[in-house]
Write a protein that holds these residues in place. Structure first.
Motif, PDB file in Angstrom:
ATOM      1  N   UNK A   1       0.837  -1.215   0.000  1.00 19.17           N
ATOM      2  CA  UNK A   1       0.000   0.000   0.000  1.00 19.17           C
ATOM      3  C   UNK A   1       0.861   1.250   0.000  1.00 19.17           C
ATOM      4  N   UNK A   2       0.466   2.177  -0.828  1.00 21.63           N
ATOM      5  CA  UNK A   2       1.137   3.470  -0.870  1.00 21.63           C
ATOM      6  C   UNK A   2       0.047   4.526  -1.005  1.00 21.63           C
ATOM      7  N   UNK A   3      -0.075   5.376   0.005  1.00 23.21           N
ATOM      8  CA  UNK A   3      -1.081   6.440  -0.058  1.00 23.21           C
ATOM      9  C   UNK A   3      -0.362   7.768   0.097  1.00 23.21           C
ATOM     10  N   UNK A   4      -0.672   8.705  -0.777  1.00 24.47           N
ATOM     11  CA  UNK A   4       0.002   9.988  -0.724  1.00 24.47           C
ATOM     12  C   UNK A   4      -0.987  11.143  -0.678  1.00 24.47           C
ATOM     13  N   UNK A   5      -0.793  11.985   0.328  1.00 19.86           N
ATOM     14  CA  UNK A   5      -1.540  13.236   0.412  1.00 19.86           C
ATOM     15  C   UNK A   5      -3.058  13.021   0.365  1.00 19.86           C
ATOM     16  N   UNK A   6      -3.532  12.124   1.213  1.00 21.92           N
ATOM     17  CA  UNK A   6      -4.972  11.843   1.244  1.00 21.92           C
ATOM     18  C   UNK A   6      -5.737  12.919   1.999  1.00 21.92           C
ATOM     19  N   UNK A   7      -6.830  13.316   1.388  1.00 24.73           N
ATOM     20  CA  UNK A   7      -7.771  14.235   2.027  1.00 24.73           C
ATOM     21  C   UNK A   7      -9.144  13.589   2.021  1.00 24.73           C
ATOM     22  N   UNK A   8      -9.957  13.903   3.013  1.00 27.08           N
ATOM     23  CA  UNK A   8     -11.336  13.412   3.020  1.00 27.08           C
ATOM     24  C   UNK A   8     -12.232  14.453   3.674  1.00 27.08           C
ATOM     25  N   UNK A   9     -13.436  14.504   3.165  1.00 23.02           N
ATOM     26  CA  UNK A   9     -14.422  15.451   3.677  1.00 23.02           C
ATOM     27  C   UNK A   9     -15.743  14.747   3.941  1.00 23.02           C
ATOM     28  N   UNK A  10     -16.445  15.196   4.999  1.00 27.40           N
ATOM     29  CA  UNK A  10     -17.856  14.836   5.166  1.00 27.40           C
ATOM     30  C   UNK A  10     -18.617  16.139   4.983  1.00 27.40           C
ATOM     31  N   UNK A  11     -19.305  16.289   3.876  1.00 24.72           N
ATOM     32  CA  UNK A  11     -19.948  17.570   3.594  1.00 24.72           C
ATOM     33  C   UNK A  11     -18.899  18.658   3.547  1.00 24.72           C
ATOM     34  N   UNK A  12     -19.078  19.705   4.346  1.00 24.49           N
ATOM     35  CA  UNK A  12     -18.113  20.798   4.313  1.00 24.49           C
ATOM     36  C   UNK A  12     -17.016  20.608   5.361  1.00 24.49           C
ATOM     37  N   UNK A  13     -17.092  19.486   6.085  1.00 24.85           N
ATOM     38  CA  UNK A  13     -16.113  19.261   7.147  1.00 24.85           C
ATOM     39  C   UNK A  13     -14.904  18.495   6.594  1.00 24.85           C
ATOM     40  N   UNK A  14     -13.751  19.166   6.615  1.00 24.93           N
ATOM     41  CA  UNK A  14     -12.508  18.621   6.078  1.00 24.93           C
ATOM     42  C   UNK A  14     -11.836  17.808   7.183  1.00 24.93           C
ATOM     43  N   UNK A  15     -11.798  16.485   7.049  1.00 29.14           N
ATOM     44  CA  UNK A  15     -11.399  15.622   8.166  1.00 29.14           C
ATOM     45  C   UNK A  15      -9.979  15.067   8.017  1.00 29.14           C
ATOM     46  N   UNK A  16      -9.582  14.712   6.814  1.00 32.27           N
ATOM     47  CA  UNK A  16      -8.197  14.237   6.593  1.00 32.27           C
ATOM     48  C   UNK A  16      -7.441  15.314   5.844  1.00 32.27           C
ATOM     49  N   UNK A  17      -6.256  15.661   6.361  1.00 33.28           N
ATOM     50  CA  UNK A  17      -5.503  16.794   5.804  1.00 33.28           C
ATOM     51  C   UNK A  17      -4.163  16.354   5.255  1.00 33.28           C
ATOM     52  N   UNK A  18      -4.180  15.579   4.191  1.00 36.14           N
ATOM     53  CA  UNK A  18      -2.917  15.244   3.547  1.00 36.14           C
ATOM     54  C   UNK A  18      -2.129  14.157   4.270  1.00 36.14           C
ATOM     55  N   UNK A  19      -2.748  13.009   4.429  1.00 33.82           N
ATOM     56  CA  UNK A  19      -2.079  11.889   5.111  1.00 33.82           C
ATOM     57  C   UNK A  19      -1.352  11.022   4.086  1.00 33.82           C
ATOM     58  N   UNK A  20      -0.109  10.688   4.378  1.00 36.55           N
ATOM     59  CA  UNK A  20       0.638   9.741   3.552  1.00 36.55           C
ATOM     60  C   UNK A  20       0.995   8.535   4.392  1.00 36.55           C
ATOM     61  N   UNK A  21       0.965   7.383   3.753  1.00 38.91           N
ATOM     62  CA  UNK A  21       1.141   6.125   4.493  1.00 38.91           C
ATOM     63  C   UNK A  21       1.650   5.061   3.536  1.00 38.91           C
ATOM     64  N   UNK A  22       2.642   4.304   3.999  1.00 37.99           N
ATOM     65  CA  UNK A  22       3.144   3.189   3.191  1.00 37.99           C
ATOM     66  C   UNK A  22       3.145   1.933   4.044  1.00 37.99           C
ATOM     67  N   UNK A  23       2.765   0.823   3.431  1.00 36.60           N
ATOM     68  CA  UNK A  23       2.860  -0.469   4.113  1.00 36.60           C
ATOM     69  C   UNK A  23       3.564  -1.440   3.180  1.00 36.60           C
ATOM     70  N   UNK A  24       4.659  -1.996   3.660  1.00 37.61           N
ATOM     71  CA  UNK A  24       5.411  -2.976   2.858  1.00 37.61           C
ATOM     72  C   UNK A  24       4.701  -4.322   2.923  1.00 37.61           C
ATOM     73  N   UNK A  25       4.977  -5.173   1.958  1.00 32.69           N
ATOM     74  CA  UNK A  25       4.405  -6.520   1.996  1.00 32.69           C
ATOM     75  C   UNK A  25       4.830  -7.203   3.289  1.00 32.69           C
ATOM     76  N   UNK A  26       3.866  -7.785   3.980  1.00 34.99           N
ATOM     77  CA  UNK A  26       4.159  -8.515   5.200  1.00 34.99           C
ATOM     78  C   UNK A  26       4.354  -7.654   6.436  1.00 34.99           C
ATOM     79  N   UNK A  27       4.232  -6.342   6.275  1.00 39.73           N
ATOM     80  CA  UNK A  27       4.491  -5.447   7.406  1.00 39.73           C
ATOM     81  C   UNK A  27       3.216  -5.187   8.215  1.00 39.73           C
ATOM     82  N   UNK A  28       3.375  -5.092   9.528  1.00 38.93           N
ATOM     83  CA  UNK A  28       2.253  -4.763  10.409  1.00 38.93           C
ATOM     84  C   UNK A  28       2.407  -3.322  10.886  1.00 38.93           C
ATOM     85  N   UNK A  29       1.396  -2.521  10.620  1.00 43.31           N
ATOM     86  CA  UNK A  29       1.451  -1.103  10.987  1.00 43.31           C
ATOM     87  C   UNK A  29       0.296  -0.791  11.936  1.00 43.31           C
TER      88      UNK A  29
END
Ligand code: ADP
Ligand code: MG
Length: 239
Positions: free
Chosen positions: A8-36
């Motif tokens: 998994x590779x996620x870069x600069x994730x944002x999420x909103x519920x309606x006008x409410x901005x809840x995720x502000x640019x989250x990046x996350x990497x998970x290697x194969x077999x890795x526990x995070x």
């Protein structure tokens, strides 16, 4: 240095519920077999991050790769096809189907010769209680049994990545111990996992790395062992 083999590779994730901005640019990497381990106080965006990764949040932005494939616009079933299994907060079992039906409908064939395949028999071995309830409907199970069924369903998909959101919430200590035992078994099997749980000590004990969210941003991240002794951790978790 060569890139790690990432599931998994996620870069600069944002999420909103309606006008409410809840995720502000989250990046996350998970290697194969890795526990995070994903940590943070209530309401900090852990479940939203997970739901955004899976395509369950209507308003999101950012780049998401699964095994190198761009699924940024992917629907939940596309992620399942790419080996991502999700054990949602509050469980995910079909109340009107039997335990056996719940498990078999999740099943995907394992690769030929895969000795670590999560077959029906292996799930039965892992959760003997479910074996005693095969004919019961999902709705007739106790909370702990439903959670085991939800995890059993995830394993039957032969996942490369399992995402567990508060899997032990509200369960009796014996069941909680059983769930941590299965999380350890997944780790031993080299299945990557992303774990959210209120018991941050257990999370870090079972993880390779941890990340801490605060108000929809990553405020702390590192090796699980060093996070456990990081003086800032208590502040971010409100301890
Ligand atoms: N369906 C929703 N609609 C509107 N706001 C939501 C919804 N789900 C969560 N939120 C809000 O988004 C923020 C993050 O919530 P959540 O991701 O559930 O946090 P956590 O899982 O870390 O407890 C909170 O302020 C919460 O109230
Ligand atoms: Mg949550």
């Amino acid at each position: 240095m060569k890139d790690r083999d990432l599931i998994l590779q996620a870069r600069d994730l944002h999420a909103w519920y309606g006008s409410s901005h809840v995720l502000h640019g989250v990046s996350l990497e998970i290697a194969r077999g890795e526990t995070v381990g994903l940590l943070g106080r209530n309401g900090m965006g852990k479940s939203t991050l997970i739901r955004a990764l899976l395509g369950h949040v209507a308003q999101r932005d950012g780049l998401i790769l699964i095994g190198g494939h761009d699924v940024s616009r992917g629907k939940p079933h596309e992620l399942a096809r790419r080996g991502v299994a999700y054990v949602p907060e509050g469980r995910g079992v079909f109340p009107n189907l039997s335990v056996k039906e719940n498990l078999l409908m999740a099943a995907r064939p394992a690769a030929a010769g895969d000795r670590r395949a999560w077959t029906f028999a292996r799930v039965m071995e892992t959760f003997p209680r479910l074996g005693e309830r095969l004919g019961n409907l999902g709705s007739q199970l106790s909370g702990g049994e439903q959670q085991m069924l939800s995890i059993g369903r995830a394993l039957m998909t032969q996942p490369e990545l399992v995402i567990l959101d508060e899997a032990t919430e509200g369960l009796a200590p014996m069941i909680v111990a059983e769930i941590w035992r299965v999380i350890a078994a997944m780790r031993a099997d080299d299945i990557a996992t992303l774990i959210v749980d209120r018991d941050y000590r257990k999370v870090l004990e079972h993880s390779d790395r941890g990340i801490v969210l605060q108000k929809g941003q990553v405020v702390l991240a590192g090796e699980a062992s060093s996070l456990a002794s990081d003086p800032q951790l208590g502040r971010f978790l409100g301890l």
